[in-house]
Design a protein around this motif. Structure first.
Motif, PDB file in Angstrom:
ATOM      1  N   LEU A 139       0.820  -1.204   0.000  1.00  0.00           N
ATOM      2  CA  LEU A 139       0.000   0.000   0.000  1.00  0.00           C
ATOM      3  C   LEU A 139       0.859   1.262   0.000  1.00  0.00           C
ATOM      4  O   LEU A 139       0.555   2.239  -0.704  1.00  0.00           O
ATOM      5  N   LYS A 140       1.927   1.254   0.777  1.00  0.00           N
ATOM      6  CA  LYS A 140       2.824   2.413   0.807  1.00  0.00           C
ATOM      7  C   LYS A 140       3.509   2.610  -0.537  1.00  0.00           C
ATOM      8  O   LYS A 140       3.759   3.739  -0.973  1.00  0.00           O
ATOM      9  N   LYS A 141       3.821   1.504  -1.203  1.00  0.00           N
ATOM     10  CA  LYS A 141       4.475   1.577  -2.505  1.00  0.00           C
ATOM     11  C   LYS A 141       3.513   2.075  -3.582  1.00  0.00           C
ATOM     12  O   LYS A 141       3.873   2.934  -4.408  1.00  0.00           O
ATOM     13  N   LEU A 142       2.284   1.569  -3.579  1.00  0.00           N
ATOM     14  CA  LEU A 142       1.330   1.889  -4.638  1.00  0.00           C
ATOM     15  C   LEU A 142       0.594   3.207  -4.420  1.00  0.00           C
ATOM     16  O   LEU A 142       0.183   3.852  -5.377  1.00  0.00           O
ATOM     17  N   GLU A 143       0.369   3.569  -3.168  1.00  0.00           N
ATOM     18  CA  GLU A 143      -0.360   4.793  -2.808  1.00  0.00           C
ATOM     19  C   GLU A 143      -1.700   4.904  -3.551  1.00  0.00           C
ATOM     20  O   GLU A 143      -1.967   5.880  -4.262  1.00  0.00           O
TER      21      GLU A 143
END
Length: 371
Positions: free
Chosen positions: A92-96
């Motif tokens: 989730l942090k990577k894809l935002e």
């Protein structure tokens, strides 16, 4: 705009997500769609085939048993629950993503919980009249809850009133024409029965349908199409032969392993005999068909029975529980329904209860969160 979906385990959790994803892409061709599931689940293949980015986490469901093997699996599932949350958070942090949509199944739990903690907008869609364990647990911590059946609301503790959206139904099912469909199948003016028990097959349904087919082979009152499923085809043909039914002599009876043109068959049918999966019932409602529902007793929370009762309660369906199912019972129920005006009336009640704009309703909820 980036929308991320999470859900899996069964087609009932995956196909609604893919239907909505496709609808979003129609309206916003530049939208990015991603999906988180398990590598072992059906979603790994279906999502990739649909052309969307797929990310896998290692998570497992809990066993509802206290046997030694179940306890061992539950210990492993508990460990995976913590590690999968960490993995979901990293993705989730990577894809935002702008919005995370959960469609049920244990894989959606760690994804939606992590998204909520990261202050990402979240929503869930519950397909069944009796919600699954994961969605019940998530309802109080996410931004929007969507439900297919009004009956589901009383089982969910959400911060806001759930939005009734129905279940997404394939456009080919919604637009199929009865007359064109019956011409394709070569049916005259006689009533058509459509029966099936699922892609793998359901032996109790197949066994009861054998008696119905034998009865119909003698009377010729109906056109009957039945799908045996993967594991029932050869067995059913053998039993029909033993019962003296030679299918080649009965053009009004068609036994298939699968029904690949369900849109055509549903449009042509007058009576549907089947399980009570949420998506199947939504298709029956939208097509305005009377039905005899045989809920699977092997699913979590007995949710198919609750699904079936939503149609039974409005007079759109009859229910035969598997424990009560027999050839004799099925034949008597069919004859009672076909021998009166009830088929047309039940079909009209089913159609009246249908939600045909489910994709649009779900899309509107997602867009509210995005804005």
């Amino acid at each position: 705009m980036h929308i991320l979906f999470a859900g899996g385990g069964t087609a009932g959790h995956i196909n609604p997500a893919l239907a909505v994803a496709g609808y979003i892409k129609e309206k916003h061709p530049d939208a990015k769609i991603s999906y988180i599931g398990t590598e072992k689940g059906l979603e790994a293949r279906l999502v990739r085939e649909a052309g969307y980015d797929f990310y896998a986490i290692n998570v497992a469901g809990f066993q509802r048993s206290f046997s030694p093997s179940a306890i061992k699996k539950n210990i492993s599932a508990a460990v995976k629950m913590f590690t999968s949350s960490s993995a979901a958070k990293k993705i989730l942090k990577k894809l935002e993503p702008d919005v995370v949509v959960g469609t049920g199944g244990y894989v959606s739990g760690p994804v939606l919980r992590s998204a909520a903690k990261l202050k990402i907008k979240t929503c869930i869609h519950e397909q069944n009249a009796f919600p699954g364990v994961t969605n019940k647990a998530l309802a109080s911590m996410i931004d929007e809850v969507m439900i297919a059946f009004p009956e589901a609301e009383k089982h969910l503790k959400s911060n806001k009133k759930p939005v009734i959206t129905g279940n997404p139904v394939r456009m080919s099912v919604l637009t199929a024409n009865r007359e064109v469909a019956r011409e394709k199948l070569g049916i005259g003016n006689i009533p058509m029965i459509l029966s099936f028990g699922g892609s793998l097959g359901a032996k109790p349904i197949n066994d009861a349908v054998i008696d119905l087919i034998k009865s119909n082979s003698e009377s010729g009152k109906f056109f009957h199409m039945h799908a045996t499923g993967k594991y029932g085809h050869d067995d059913m043909l053998s039993k029909l032969s033993d019962a003296g039914v030679e299918l080649e002599k009965h053009p009004n009876i068609c036994v298939r392993e699968y029904i690949n043109d369900m849109d055509v068959c549903l449009a042509a049918a007058d009576l549907v005999i089947c399980r009570a999966g949420a998506i199947t019932l939504s298709e029956i409602q939208n097509c305005g068909k009377a039905s005899i529902l045989i809920p699977s007793p092997y699913v979590a929370e007995n949710h198919q029975f609750h699904n079936a009762m939503t149609l039974k309660n409005i007079g759109a369906a009859e229910i035969i529980e598997e424990k009560d199912l027999s050839g004799e019972k099925l034949i008597s129920t069919v004859m009672e329904m076909v021998g009166s005006d009830s088929l047309k009336e039940m079909g009209e009640k089913a159609k009246k209860s249908a939600i045909s704009d489910s994709n649009e309703r779900i899309y509107n909820v997602i867009m509210r969160l995005y804005q």
